[in-house]
Design a protein around this motif. Structure first.
Motif, short mmCIF file in Angstrom:
data_model
loop_
_atom_site.label_atom_id
_atom_site.label_comp_id
_atom_site.label_asym_id
_atom_site.label_seq_id
_atom_site.Cartn_x
_atom_site.Cartn_y
_atom_site.Cartn_z
N THR A 1 -1.54 -5.39 1.42
CA THR A 1 -1.30 -3.89 0.87
C THR A 1 -2.72 -4.27 0.78
O THR A 1 -3.02 -2.58 0.88
CB THR A 1 -1.39 -4.77 -1.18
OG1 THR A 1 -0.33 -5.36 -0.91
CG2 THR A 1 -1.01 -3.49 -1.60
N ARG A 2 -4.18 -4.34 1.14
CA ARG A 2 -5.70 -3.96 0.41
C ARG A 2 -5.65 -3.70 2.41
O ARG A 2 -6.46 -2.88 2.01
CB ARG A 2 -6.22 -5.65 0.72
CG ARG A 2 -6.15 -6.08 -0.75
CD ARG A 2 -7.49 -7.19 -0.83
NE ARG A 2 -7.44 -7.25 -2.50
CZ ARG A 2 -8.09 -6.60 -3.77
NH1 ARG A 2 -9.37 -5.80 -2.86
NH2 ARG A 2 -7.96 -6.57 -5.31
N VAL A 3 -5.14 -4.62 3.00
CA VAL A 3 -5.81 -3.89 4.83
C VAL A 3 -5.17 -2.97 4.49
O VAL A 3 -5.51 -1.93 5.35
CB VAL A 3 -4.55 -4.99 5.87
CG1 VAL A 3 -5.25 -4.06 6.55
CG2 VAL A 3 -5.12 -6.34 5.53
N ARG A 4 -4.00 -2.43 4.14
CA ARG A 4 -2.54 -0.77 4.38
C ARG A 4 -3.66 0.06 3.66
O ARG A 4 -3.58 0.94 3.69
CB ARG A 4 -2.03 -1.13 3.66
CG ARG A 4 -0.39 -2.20 4.74
CD ARG A 4 0.56 -1.76 4.53
NE ARG A 4 1.53 -2.72 5.26
CZ ARG A 4 1.90 -3.63 5.60
NH1 ARG A 4 2.10 -4.58 4.02
NH2 ARG A 4 2.23 -4.54 6.62
N ALA A 5 -4.29 -0.70 1.96
CA ALA A 5 -5.03 0.14 1.47
C ALA A 5 -6.40 0.83 2.30
O ALA A 5 -6.88 2.12 1.95
CB ALA A 5 -5.67 -0.45 0.21
N GLN A 6 -6.96 -0.07 2.38
CA GLN A 6 -7.93 0.09 3.14
C GLN A 6 -8.11 1.33 4.60
O GLN A 6 -8.49 2.76 4.90
CB GLN A 6 -8.80 -0.68 4.29
CG GLN A 6 -9.40 -1.54 3.10
CD GLN A 6 -10.69 -2.68 3.85
OE1 GLN A 6 -10.94 -2.83 4.93
NE2 GLN A 6 -11.74 -3.43 2.73
N HIS A 7 -7.28 1.77 5.30
CA HIS A 7 -6.60 1.67 6.04
C HIS A 7 -6.17 3.29 5.65
O HIS A 7 -5.95 4.19 6.75
CB HIS A 7 -5.06 1.97 7.71
CG HIS A 7 -5.03 2.44 8.20
ND1 HIS A 7 -6.26 2.13 10.03
CD2 HIS A 7 -4.06 2.97 9.04
CE1 HIS A 7 -5.47 2.68 10.05
NE2 HIS A 7 -4.45 3.55 9.95
N ALA B 1 1.97 0.71 -4.69
CA ALA B 1 1.26 -0.06 -4.85
C ALA B 1 -0.11 0.61 -4.52
O ALA B 1 -0.75 -0.58 -5.03
CB ALA B 1 1.56 -0.18 -3.10
N PHE B 2 -0.55 1.72 -4.03
CA PHE B 2 -1.97 2.09 -4.48
C PHE B 2 -2.00 1.96 -5.63
O PHE B 2 -3.43 1.73 -6.10
CB PHE B 2 -2.06 3.10 -3.30
CG PHE B 2 -3.11 3.40 -3.19
CD1 PHE B 2 -3.80 3.58 -2.18
CD2 PHE B 2 -4.65 4.27 -4.38
CE1 PHE B 2 -4.87 3.71 -1.85
CE2 PHE B 2 -5.33 4.61 -3.54
CZ PHE B 2 -6.42 4.44 -1.83
N ARG B 3 -1.76 2.16 -6.32
CA ARG B 3 -1.80 2.23 -7.91
C ARG B 3 -2.29 1.18 -8.78
O ARG B 3 -2.90 0.52 -9.22
CB ARG B 3 -0.89 3.50 -8.92
CG ARG B 3 -1.94 2.99 -10.29
CD ARG B 3 -0.24 4.29 -11.08
NE ARG B 3 -0.62 5.73 -11.04
CZ ARG B 3 -1.28 6.51 -11.37
NH1 ARG B 3 -1.88 6.55 -12.41
NH2 ARG B 3 -0.68 8.06 -10.58
N ARG B 4 -1.38 0.04 -8.14
CA ARG B 4 -1.26 -1.53 -8.30
C ARG B 4 -2.87 -2.08 -7.77
O ARG B 4 -3.58 -3.12 -8.37
CB ARG B 4 0.03 -2.05 -8.17
CG ARG B 4 0.94 -1.60 -8.89
CD ARG B 4 1.75 -2.21 -8.79
NE ARG B 4 2.16 -2.74 -7.44
CZ ARG B 4 3.31 -1.80 -7.10
NH1 ARG B 4 4.46 -1.08 -7.62
NH2 ARG B 4 4.31 -2.09 -5.27
#
Length: 261
Positions: A211-217, A246-249
């Motif tokens: 989730t963190r990898v996707r959020a950075q991208h 997911a981003f808000r969490r």
């Protein structure tokens, strides 16, 4: 020193130890609008450094940890800490150097909440006709306004050889939906073994790490002006609402905060 490689510029800066060079004021800052994709090879500063952007998203890497830097999320890097950096063309990059005479915010890299008031006082320090008495007050205000962000966009990339195929696949394609169980089957190990490796080398289980990898991208795409619908699909979510949740969490805010029109 810098060198151009096609549409990319690579900058080489020295590795200086903390305090090797002093600066004439408590805080000096500058900005630059980048005309091409730019990377900074590993270097370190004799001063503490605060990085943020007036526009766009960039990254800074220390060891295996990479932080995303935006107009809302800055990064404090203590003096003498080696780091690399990357920013795409069009980023309005800002940096402030803090003398070792000032009170250090932290002895490790930490994300900083870049508030409107902090920006206001940092900009005031850039005024050429600022009286010395006003400068001292303003510098003190900057230090009082530096606070760690409640959430950050930091990803630790594990170097464990068993995890390398997973890391490389998700970095190539953040929409890759391969589950941990599927990876375990491909790699001939148990999912429990992979979970233990992820926790040991990233402090997160596989799904929170992904989730963190996707959020950075996603933040990088949003900063380039990509539409939310397109971003959610490109980072592997079935719908924008699922992506937003997911981003808000993870970050405590919505993706729209990072969108550049």
């Amino acid at each position: 020193m810098s060198g151009a490689r096609g549409d990319r510029e690579v900058r080489t800066l020295p590795r200086l130890t903390a305090g090797a060079v002093d600066i004439p004021r408590e805080i000096l800052h500058a900005g630059e609008e980048l005309g091409r994709d730019t990377s900074w090879e590993q270097h370190s500063h004799p001063t503490h450094e605060l990085l943020w952007n007036a526009r766009g998203a960039s990254t800074a890497t220390i060891g295996t940890r990479t932080w995303t830097i935006t107009p809302h999320l800055g990064l404090w890097i203590p003096a003498g800490v080696p780091h690399t950096g990357w920013a795409p063309r069009g980023t309005w990059h800002r940096a402030a150097q803090f003398s070792l005479r000032t009170r250090a915010l932290a002895d490790r890299a930490v994300s900083i909440a870049v508030t409107p008031l902090l920006l206001l006082v940092l900009d005031r320090l850039g005024e050429e006709d600022l009286a010395e008495s006003s400068r001292l007050i303003t510098e003190s205000m900057v230090l009082d306004l530096l606070h760690p962000a409640e959430q950050d966009l930091m990803v630790q990339m594990p170097e464990h050889p068993q995890l390398r195929p997973i890391v490389e696949a998700l970095r190539r394609d953040p929409a890759d939906g391969t589950t941990l169980e599927q990876w375990a089957s491909r790699l001939g190990v148990s999912s429990r073994t992979l979970t233990r490796a992820f926790v040991a080398h990233t402090e997160h289980a596989f799904r929170p790490w992904a989730t963190r990898v996707r959020a950075q991208h996603a933040v990088a795409l949003l900063a380039e002006g990509a539409r939310l619908d397109d971003v959610s699909e490109r980072v592997g979510y079935r719908s924008p609402s699922a992506f937003i949740a997911a981003f808000r969490r993870l970050t405590g805010t919505t993706p729209s905060r990072f969108h550049e029109p």
